[in-house]
Design an enzyme around this catalytic site. Structure first.
Site, mmCIF file in Angstrom:
data_model
loop_
_atom_site.group_PDB
_atom_site.id
_atom_site.type_symbol
_atom_site.label_atom_id
_atom_site.label_comp_id
_atom_site.label_asym_id
_atom_site.label_seq_id
_atom_site.Cartn_x
_atom_site.Cartn_y
_atom_site.Cartn_z
ATOM 1 N N SER A 64 0.794 -1.235 0.000
ATOM 2 C CA SER A 64 0.000 0.000 0.000
ATOM 3 C C SER A 64 0.823 1.281 0.000
ATOM 4 C CB SER A 64 -0.956 0.001 1.189
ATOM 5 O OG SER A 64 -1.997 -0.929 0.971
ATOM 6 N N HIS A 301 3.909 5.669 5.086
ATOM 7 C CA HIS A 301 2.893 4.691 4.723
ATOM 8 C C HIS A 301 3.472 3.307 4.926
ATOM 9 C CE1 HIS A 301 -0.784 3.235 2.900
ATOM 10 N NE2 HIS A 301 -1.187 4.490 2.689
ATOM 11 N N GLY A 307 2.061 -12.073 2.626
ATOM 12 C CA GLY A 307 3.314 -12.453 3.257
ATOM 13 C C GLY A 307 4.460 -11.480 3.082
#
Length: 456
Positions: A64, A301, A307
């Site tokens: 992300s 962020h 994983g």
């Protein structure tokens, strides 16, 4: 690869020690300080089954953190007058169909960039490998119920960034993957950053590991439609080249301006306070989450895929940025150890402490929290047991197919009224569970960055 520095040597040894302690198979680390990469190292294995070592040019999934890259391109288009932060998205996508008229007609870029749209963010539906995957994904959003009214609270929203990626495609006429190359990778001089698997496999690439002890995941990555929300792969050094752009107020190392100073500042300006200020930060900007460590401003962020976990923090007051990329194990504990030591050494800053259970008794009214809280990908039941509260957490919907385990049970440990913490087996970090109400009185639970309404 740069000449090894004394700091790189020290961090190779230290990262090796800490990665072993926290059962992290492989990790890459880079530190940018006062305009220079002062440390760069990689330790462990990128792929345990194949025995492939992690190197400084190994590509990890940054997850992300990709959202800030998508946000950066969006803000560049705002600078150019192609998009408006507060212009309804439907003006760009007139065919947009969402759960209700208020959401469809009122949704803006600002809502998407600040995770305040109310769109349920965890619709992980594979819409194929074609260049039309974002268009197909956005067409599915009309059948997804919102998890809060437009602008009423903050709830982390992957779907909103896929929608944002589609907006960028429409206004530029360029498919999202190519748009990232055109607007960011090439101007920043990035040679080891990519999204599509066939691009990534030109290089050494890490694979994720799950469980304790960590075992290699059966699948490498997420579906292509998740691209704008989390599919960029890169190295710590190249992630820091992106961070350097923001430290340099929107200008690349060769003097090319990608963002205006005003847009850089706006991205780092608080837009919404977080119901749960204990994990990522206390506010969200436009793309970045925002925090304060020891009186110093921090933005950054995190990223999490199958994983793999990624961490980026920028301390502009110390001209410092740190990136850690990992592929399994207790990565949050590794992050805290590594970043805590680096910011103390290079910035004289003490990292904000993690949340923990209260040392003494806390007045708790269990009846006020007991019940079912539900959204598309999650069903949480809070039950009273032996005088305390227990959270029964079930992953549902499309996300369940990607999770190794779909049901978990945690004891809630009180911190203060309305705030509790849980700890997952095998992990050191306490994770908050926050109970709160919207302005209209609707009860909500905030956990994992998501807002989940009480339904019974």
């Amino acid at each position: 690869m740069t000449e090894t520095t004394e700091l790189s040597d020290r961090w190779t040894a230290r990262l090796t020690e800490l990665a072993a302690r926290h059962r992290v198979p492989g990790a890459g680390l880079a530190v940018l300080h006062r305009g220079e990469i002062v440390a760069e190292t990689a330790v462990g294995l990128a792929n345990t089954e194949a025995g492939i070592g992690a190197s400084t040019d190994t590509l990890f999934q940054i997850g992300s953190i990709s959202k800030v890259w998508t946000a950066t391109v969006a803000m560049a288009l705002v600078d150019e007058g192609v998009l408006g932060l507060d212009t309804p998205v439907v003006s760009v996508l007139p065919e947009l169909c969402l759960a209700n008229d208020e959401l469809a007609k009122g949704l803006t870029l600002r809502h998407l960039l600040t995770h305040t749209s109310g769109i349920d963010g965890d619709l992980f539906t594979d819409t194929g490998r074609g260049d039309d995957c974002l268009e197909k994904y956005v067409a599915l959003l009309g059948g997804t119920a919102p998890n809060h009214p437009l602008g009423a609270t903050m709830s982390y929203c992957n779907a909103g960034f896929t929608l944002l990626g589609r907006v960028l495609e429409v206004v530029t006429g360029v498919q999202w993957d190519e748009l990232m190359r055109e607007r960011l990778y090439r101007p920043l001089g990035l040679t080891h950053t990519a999204t599509l698997p066939e691009e990534v496999l030109r290089f050494r690439a890490a694979i994720g590991h799950l469980g304790s002890p960590p075992a290699q995941t059966p699948m490498w990555g997420l579906m292509r439609s998740a691209g704008p929300a989390g599919l960029i792969c890169s190295t710590p050094r190249e992630v820091l080249e992106f961070a350097r752009l923001h430290l340099a107020e929107g200008v690349t190392a060769d003097g090319t301006r990608i963002l205006s100073e005003g847009s850089v500042a706006a991205m780092q300006t608080p837009q919404v306070e977080l119901p749960d200020p204990y994990v990522l930060g206390n506010a969200w900007g436009l793309g970045w989450f925002l925090d304060t460590w020891d009186g110093q401003r921090v933005y950054g962020h995190d990223g999490g895929t199958i994983g793999q976990n990624a961490y980026l923090r920028v301390l502009p007051g110390s001209d410092l940025a740190i990136c850690l990329l990992t592929n399994g194990g207790d990565t949050s504990a590794l992050y805290r150890d590594v970043f805590g030591e680096i910011v103390r050494e290079l910035a004289g800053v003490t990292m904000r402490a993690g949340i923990e259970p209260a040392a003494g008794p806390v007045a708790v009214d269990p009846a006020g929290h007991v019940g079912v809280y539900q959204r598309l990908s999650s069903r949480v039941e809070i039950v009273e047991r032996d005088g305390g509260l227990v959270m029964l957490d079930r992953i549902t919907g499309p996300l369940a197919a990607l999770a190794p385990e779909t049901e978990s049970e945690y004891e809630l440990h009180p911190v203060e009224p309305g705030v509790f913490v849980v700890r997952r087996p095998g992990f050191d970090r306490w994770v908050p569970v926050v109970f709160y109400t919207l302005d209209d009185g609707t009860p909500y639970l905030h956990h994992g960055g998501r807002a989940t309404p009480k339904v019974g």
